[in-house]
Design a protein around this motif. Structure first.
Motif, PDB file in Angstrom:
ATOM      1  N   LEU A  87     162.074 -54.774  11.004  1.00 45.96           N
ATOM      2  CA  LEU A  87     161.100 -54.921   9.923  1.00 45.96           C
ATOM      3  C   LEU A  87     160.091 -56.036  10.143  1.00 45.96           C
ATOM      4  CD1 LEU A  87     163.316 -54.479   6.708  1.00 45.96           C
ATOM      5  CD2 LEU A  87     162.258 -52.735   8.153  1.00 45.96           C
ATOM      6  N   THR A  88     160.435 -57.023  10.965  1.00 44.94           N
ATOM      7  CA  THR A  88     159.581 -58.206  11.042  1.00 44.94           C
ATOM      8  C   THR A  88     158.203 -57.922  11.622  1.00 44.94           C
ATOM      9  OG1 THR A  88     160.640 -58.791  13.146  1.00 44.94           O
ATOM     10  CG2 THR A  88     161.491 -59.842  11.143  1.00 44.94           C
ATOM     11  N   GLY A  89     158.047 -56.848  12.376  1.00 46.60           N
ATOM     12  CA  GLY A  89     156.745 -56.558  12.981  1.00 46.60           C
ATOM     13  C   GLY A  89     155.951 -55.487  12.260  1.00 46.60           C
ATOM     14  N   LEU A  90     156.434 -55.000  11.111  1.00 42.75           N
ATOM     15  CA  LEU A  90     155.745 -53.921  10.417  1.00 42.75           C
ATOM     16  C   LEU A  90     154.445 -54.397   9.761  1.00 42.75           C
ATOM     17  CD1 LEU A  90     158.657 -51.998   8.628  1.00 42.75           C
ATOM     18  CD2 LEU A  90     157.664 -51.605  10.890  1.00 42.75           C
ATOM     19  N   THR A  91     153.490 -53.490   9.666  1.00 46.85           N
ATOM     20  CA  THR A  91     152.231 -53.800   8.986  1.00 46.85           C
ATOM     21  C   THR A  91     152.440 -53.739   7.469  1.00 46.85           C
ATOM     22  OG1 THR A  91     151.543 -51.474   8.902  1.00 46.85           O
ATOM     23  CG2 THR A  91     150.970 -52.741  10.896  1.00 46.85           C
ATOM     24  N   ARG A  92     151.447 -54.209   6.727  1.00 44.76           N
ATOM     25  CA  ARG A  92     151.536 -54.176   5.262  1.00 44.76           C
ATOM     26  C   ARG A  92     151.709 -52.752   4.749  1.00 44.76           C
ATOM     27  NH1 ARG A  92     147.014 -58.361   2.790  1.00 44.76           N
ATOM     28  NH2 ARG A  92     147.914 -60.305   3.639  1.00 44.76           N
ATOM     29  N   GLU A  93     150.984 -51.802   5.350  1.00 50.89           N
ATOM     30  CA  GLU A  93     151.077 -50.417   4.901  1.00 50.89           C
ATOM     31  C   GLU A  93     152.459 -49.840   5.200  1.00 50.89           C
ATOM     32  OE1 GLU A  93     150.312 -46.794   3.229  1.00 50.89           O
ATOM     33  OE2 GLU A  93     149.243 -48.702   3.008  1.00 50.89           O
ATOM     34  N   GLU A  94     153.011 -50.169   6.350  1.00 44.92           N
ATOM     35  CA  GLU A  94     154.351 -49.685   6.692  1.00 44.92           C
ATOM     36  C   GLU A  94     155.405 -50.276   5.756  1.00 44.92           C
ATOM     37  OE1 GLU A  94     153.996 -48.887  11.514  1.00 44.92           O
ATOM     38  OE2 GLU A  94     154.266 -50.935  10.773  1.00 44.92           O
ATOM     39  N   MET A  95     155.266 -51.563   5.389  1.00 41.26           N
ATOM     40  CA  MET A  95     156.194 -52.178   4.439  1.00 41.26           C
ATOM     41  C   MET A  95     156.029 -51.558   3.052  1.00 41.26           C
ATOM     42  SD  MET A  95     158.379 -54.271   5.652  1.00 41.26           S
ATOM     43  CE  MET A  95     158.946 -54.796   4.041  1.00 41.26           C
ATOM     44  N   ARG A  96     154.805 -51.251   2.665  1.00 38.29           N
ATOM     45  CA  ARG A  96     154.575 -50.637   1.349  1.00 38.29           C
ATOM     46  C   ARG A  96     155.263 -49.279   1.260  1.00 38.29           C
ATOM     47  NH1 ARG A  96     151.779 -47.116  -1.420  1.00 38.29           N
ATOM     48  NH2 ARG A  96     150.906 -46.190   0.473  1.00 38.29           N
ATOM     49  N   GLN A  97     155.238 -48.522   2.345  1.00 37.59           N
ATOM     50  CA  GLN A  97     155.901 -47.216   2.359  1.00 37.59           C
ATOM     51  C   GLN A  97     157.415 -47.362   2.339  1.00 37.59           C
ATOM     52  OE1 GLN A  97     154.358 -45.092   5.730  1.00 37.59           O
ATOM     53  NE2 GLN A  97     152.277 -44.973   4.918  1.00 37.59           N
ATOM     54  N   LEU A  98     157.923 -48.460   2.909  1.00 36.91           N
ATOM     55  CA  LEU A  98     159.369 -48.682   2.938  1.00 36.91           C
ATOM     56  C   LEU A  98     159.901 -49.095   1.569  1.00 36.91           C
ATOM     57  CD1 LEU A  98     161.959 -48.947   4.725  1.00 36.91           C
ATOM     58  CD2 LEU A  98     161.350 -51.365   4.989  1.00 36.91           C
ATOM     59  N   ARG A  99     159.098 -49.888   0.833  1.00 39.04           N
ATOM     60  CA  ARG A  99     159.539 -50.355  -0.476  1.00 39.04           C
ATOM     61  C   ARG A  99     159.708 -49.175  -1.427  1.00 39.04           C
ATOM     62  NH1 ARG A  99     154.826 -53.811  -0.380  1.00 39.04           N
ATOM     63  NH2 ARG A  99     155.266 -55.599   0.963  1.00 39.04           N
ATOM     64  N   GLY A 100     160.770 -49.209  -2.179  1.00 37.31           N
ATOM     65  CA  GLY A 100     161.024 -48.138  -3.138  1.00 37.31           C
ATOM     66  C   GLY A 100     161.866 -47.037  -2.544  1.00 37.31           C
ATOM     67  N   LEU A 151     156.605 -62.095   0.541  1.00 38.77           N
ATOM     68  CA  LEU A 151     156.397 -63.533   0.595  1.00 38.77           C
ATOM     69  C   LEU A 151     155.331 -63.849   1.638  1.00 38.77           C
ATOM     70  CD1 LEU A 151     157.763 -65.912  -0.898  1.00 38.77           C
ATOM     71  CD2 LEU A 151     159.146 -66.277   1.141  1.00 38.77           C
ATOM     72  N   PRO A 152     154.227 -64.512   1.237  1.00 42.16           N
ATOM     73  CA  PRO A 152     153.192 -64.892   2.207  1.00 42.16           C
ATOM     74  C   PRO A 152     153.651 -66.098   3.028  1.00 42.16           C
ATOM     75  CG  PRO A 152     152.596 -65.688   0.033  1.00 42.16           C
ATOM     76  CD  PRO A 152     153.872 -64.909  -0.133  1.00 42.16           C
TER      77      PRO A 152
END
Length: 606
Positions: A77-90, A62-63
C-alpha cells in the motif's frame, strides 16, 4: 492469487513523520504487527501513543512521510497513488471513527448518506441502493429502518449514530474494518450492544477488525489478540489472554494495574484517589476528612422537563417527550453525588436545567439560597456564579479563536469581580493548581491534548468560586491515566474548597471511586438513590443491577457467554399532549437508600 494462510494485513518497520516548525518529527518508530483473516486485533495505549496515527496511515488519510511496508491482501500500500487508495477505501478497508456526529453530514438525511456510500462503492441505481441501505440498517439493528431512513443525524442518539457509521463502513463489504474508539463516549449498556454487534458482524461477514481503544475492559471483551503501544512503539503483542494474565512489558503491567475495577472500593466509606501509571501498585492514599460542617447547597424537588414533538406542514404539537419527570435530590457542600444511567435517561438534561441552560417546566431548584427557576436579571447572573459546568468535550466548549487566558478571565470580568490584572493573577493561580504552567495562557485550545483541555475547563469553572459544579461526562472520553489524574484533581479541589459536584457519568468504575452518593436514572426518573457503598454493594432496583452487570470486565477469563444484555428502551416514551405521569412511590431499603417501587413490576415483565 492471494494465499489464504497469509495474514490479511502485514505491517513491517512502519515509520511516520509529521512536519513541524523545527522540521519533521517521527511519530511512529518502526511498528511491526500482523492481522489475520477473521481476527480481532485490539490496539491499546494512552492518548498520544500512536494508535489513531497507525489507523489513519493504513487508510492513507494522513499527510505525512511514511516509510516501511504495509501489505494488505497481498498488495503493497505504501506506493499507491491517491486514486488507488481512494478505490481501496470502503471496499478493501473501511473505518469507523470515534465521533459519529462529526463524521455524518448534519444537513443530509441518514438514508441518503448510506445510499451515497453504496452507489460510490457498488455503482448501483438509487432504488437498489435504498433497498440495500434498508438491509444494512436492519443488520446493525436500527429499529423501524423505513422511518429512520428519512431522519437527520441529530435525531439519533449516540449509540444509534454509531450504528449508522457501522452500516456505512459495511456498505463496500470490506475485508478489514478499522474501529477507532467506537464506544468511548457511549454508556455501558449501549457499549455492550455495539461490541456484540461488531463481533456478530465480524463473524457474519468474515472480516478482520483492527479495534483501537484505551478501555482495557473492552479489550478483554472483544479481542483475540492485543497490541500495546507506548510513545509510538509497539511494546507488546500477543493473545489477549496471555497479555492480561502474564504481561511481559513494564508498561503493560502498569497500564493493567491502573485500570479501575468495580469492587475495588469494598470496605471504603468515602472516595479514594486513583493510582496513576507512574505509581501503579502503590497503596491508595485516603482522602482527608471534611474540615467544615457540610451544608445543603443544592435542593432539587419534583423537577420536570418535557420536549414537544412537532409534525406536519403546520408544525403542530403531536406529542411530548418526558425528558425528566419528578426528579428530586439534594447536594451537600464537599459532597459528590453521581448521576448515572444510559444515554437518553435525562442525566444531562437535569444538569442543564439546574444550570438554567434550558428552562425547566416544573418543580423547584434551590441553589445556595437562590430560587433558580424563578430568578432573572442581576439575580440570575449572581446565581450562575454559584453553579458552573464542566462539559464532556472541552474542545467544543472552548472558543478556538480565543487564547486560554482570555477564556479563563472572560466570566470573571463580565461579572465585575475584579480588575483585568486580578483576573490574570487568578487565572495563573488556577492553571498552576490544575497542573499547568501559567505561561500556557498565551496558547490556543488546539495546542493542548484532551486531558490538558479538560484541566483548563476545570480551571475556568473555578474562576467564579462556585458552590456547585456540574461535571457532565467530564472524564468519559479520557484514557486511563489522564482520567485518573483529572479525577484525583477534582477530589483534591473538593477537599480544598468544599465545592459540591453533581457528577454525571456512565463510567461506573470512576463513579464507584469518586462518589459519596449515587442516583440512578431511568427514563427521566431517579429509580434508586443512596450511599455509594449501598448502591454498588447491594443494588435493590433491577435496572441498577442490569446497569452494573453491563460494565466490561478487564479480564478475558471472565468474558461472558452472553456478551451484552438485552437492550432497554432508554428514552422516555412519546406521550400525547396533556399526559400526566402517575406519582412515584419509594421504599427505603437502607438508611438514606431509596428505591422506586412503581417500576418493579415493569422490570419484572422485561
Amino acid at each position: 492469487m492471494t494465499d489464504q494462510n497469509e495474514p490479511l494485513l502485514s505491517v513491517r518497520d512502519l515509520r511516520v513523520s509529521l512536519p513541524t516548525e523545527d522540521g519533521a518529527a517521527e511519530i511512529l518508530h518502526g511498528i511491526d504487527f500482523d492481522l489475520n483473516r477473521n481476527e480481532i486485533l485490539a490496539v491499546v495505549g494512552e492518548s498520544g501513543s500512536g494508535k489513531s496515527v497507525t489507523a489513519l496511515t493504513l487508510m492513507g488519510l494522513l499527510p505525512a512521510r511514511v516509510s516501511g511496508s504495509v501489505r494488505f491482501d497481498g498488495r503493497e500500500l505504501t506506493g499507491l497513488t491517491r486514486e488507488e487508495m481512494r478505490q481501496l477505501r470502503g471496499r478493501g478497508i473501511a473505518m469507523i471513527f470515534q465521533e459519529p456526529m462529526t463524521s455524518l453530514n448534519p444537513l443530509l438525511k441518514v438514508g441518503y448518506q448510506l445510499e451515497e456510500a453504496l452507489r460510490a462503492h457498488e455503482r448501483m441505481d438509487r432504488r437498489t441502493a435504498r433497498i440495500r441501505a434498508l438491509d444494512l440498517m436492519r443488520k446493525v439493528r436500527i429499529p423501524d429502518p423505513e422511518r429512520r431512513m428519512d431522519s437527520y443525524p441529530h435525531h439519533f442518539s449516540g449509540g444509534m449514530r454509531q450504528r449508522v457509521m457501522i452500516a456505512m463502513a459495511l456498505a463496500g463489504r470490506p475485508k478489514l474494518l478499522i474501529a477507532d474508539e467506537p464506544t468511548t463516549a457511549l454508556d455501558v449498556t449501549i457499549q455492550a450492544e455495539i461490541l456484540e454487534l461488531i463481533r456478530d458482524l465480524q463473524r457474519l461477514e468474515g472480516m478482520a477488525v483492527l479495534f483501537i481503544t484505551h478501555d482495557m475492559g473492552v479489550v478483554a471483551e472483544i479481542a483475540d489478540r492485543t497490541m500495546v503501544m507506548h510513545h509510538g512503539r509497539a511494546v507488546e503483542t500477543g493473545p489477549t489472554d496471555e497479555v492480561f494474565a502474564a504481561p511481559k512489558a513494564d508498561y503493560t503491567r502498569a497500564l493493567l494495574a491502573a485500570v479501575p475495577r468495580l469492587g475495588e472500593m469494598a470496605g471504603h466509606d468515602g472516595p479514594q484517589r486513583f493510582r496513576g501509571l507512574a505509581g501503579a501498585g502503590t497503596p491508595v492514599a485516603p482522602r482527608p476528612a471534611e474540615r467544615k460542617k457540610p451544608q445543603t447547597v443544592l435542593d432539587v424537588q419534583h423537577l420536570q422537563k418535557r420536549f414537544e414533538i412537532k409534525g406536519g406542514i403546520f408544525g403542530r404539537v403531536t406529542g411530548r417527550v418526558h425528558a425528566i419527570e419528578d426528579v428530586s435530590f439534594s447536594l451537600m457542600s464537599g459532597e459528590t453525588l453521581a448521576l448515572v444511567g444510559e444515554s437518553g435517561c435525562g442525566k444531562s438534561t437535569t444538569g442543564r436545567a439546574i444550570s438554567r441552560l434550558i428552562e425547566a417546566d416544573g418543580g423547584s431548584v434551590m441553589l445556595d439560597g437562590f430560587d433558580v427557576l424563578n430568578v432573572s436579571g442581576a439575580d440570575l447572573r449572581r446565581m450562575r456564579r454559584s453553579v458552573q459546568m464542566i462539559f464532556q468535550d472541552p474542545y467544543a466548549s472552548l472558543n478556538p479563536r480565543i487564547r486560554i487566558g482570555a477564556s479563563l478571565c472572560e466570566a470573571y470580568l463580565v461579572n465585575r469581580l475584579g480588575s483585568p490584572a486580578e483576573a490574570q493573577d487568578k487565572a495563573a493561580h488556577l492553571l498552576t493548581k490544575v497542573g499547568l504552567n501559567p505561561d500556557v495562557a498565551r496558547r490556543f485550545p488546539h495546542e493542548f491534548s484532551g486531558g490538558q483541555r479538560q484541566r483548563i475547563a476545570i480551571a475556568r469553572a473555578l474562576m467564579l468560586d462556585p458552590r456547585v459544579i456540574v461535571a457532565d461526562e467530564a472524564v468519559s472520553a479520557l484514557d486511563v491515566s489522564v482520567k485518573a489524574q483529572v479525577s484525583n484533581l477534582l477530589m483534591d479541589l473538593q477537599d480544598e474548597t468544599g465545592v459540591g459536584y453533581l457528577f454525571i457519568s456512565h463510567d461506573m468504575a470512576v463513579v464507584e471511586r469518586i462518589a459519596h452518593r449515587v442516583a440512578v436514572m431511568y427514563s427521566g426518573r431517579i429509580v434508586e438513590i443512596g450511599p455509594r457503598a449501598a448502591v454498588f454493594g447491594a443494588p435493590s432496583h433491577p435496572y441498577t443491577r442490569r446497569l452494573l452487570s453491563a460494565v466490561p470486565v478487564p479480564d478475558p477469563a471472565r468474558r461472558r457467554a452472553a456478551h451484552a444484555p438485552a437492550p432497554f428502551e432508554t428514552r422516555s416514551p412519546i406521550r400525547p399532549p396533556g399526559h400526566v405521569t402517575p406519582p412515584l412511590r419509594y421504599r427505603e431499603v437502607a438508611p438514606g437508600h431509596l428505591v422506586e417501587e412503581t417500576s418493579m413490576s415493569e422490570f419484572a415483565r422485561t
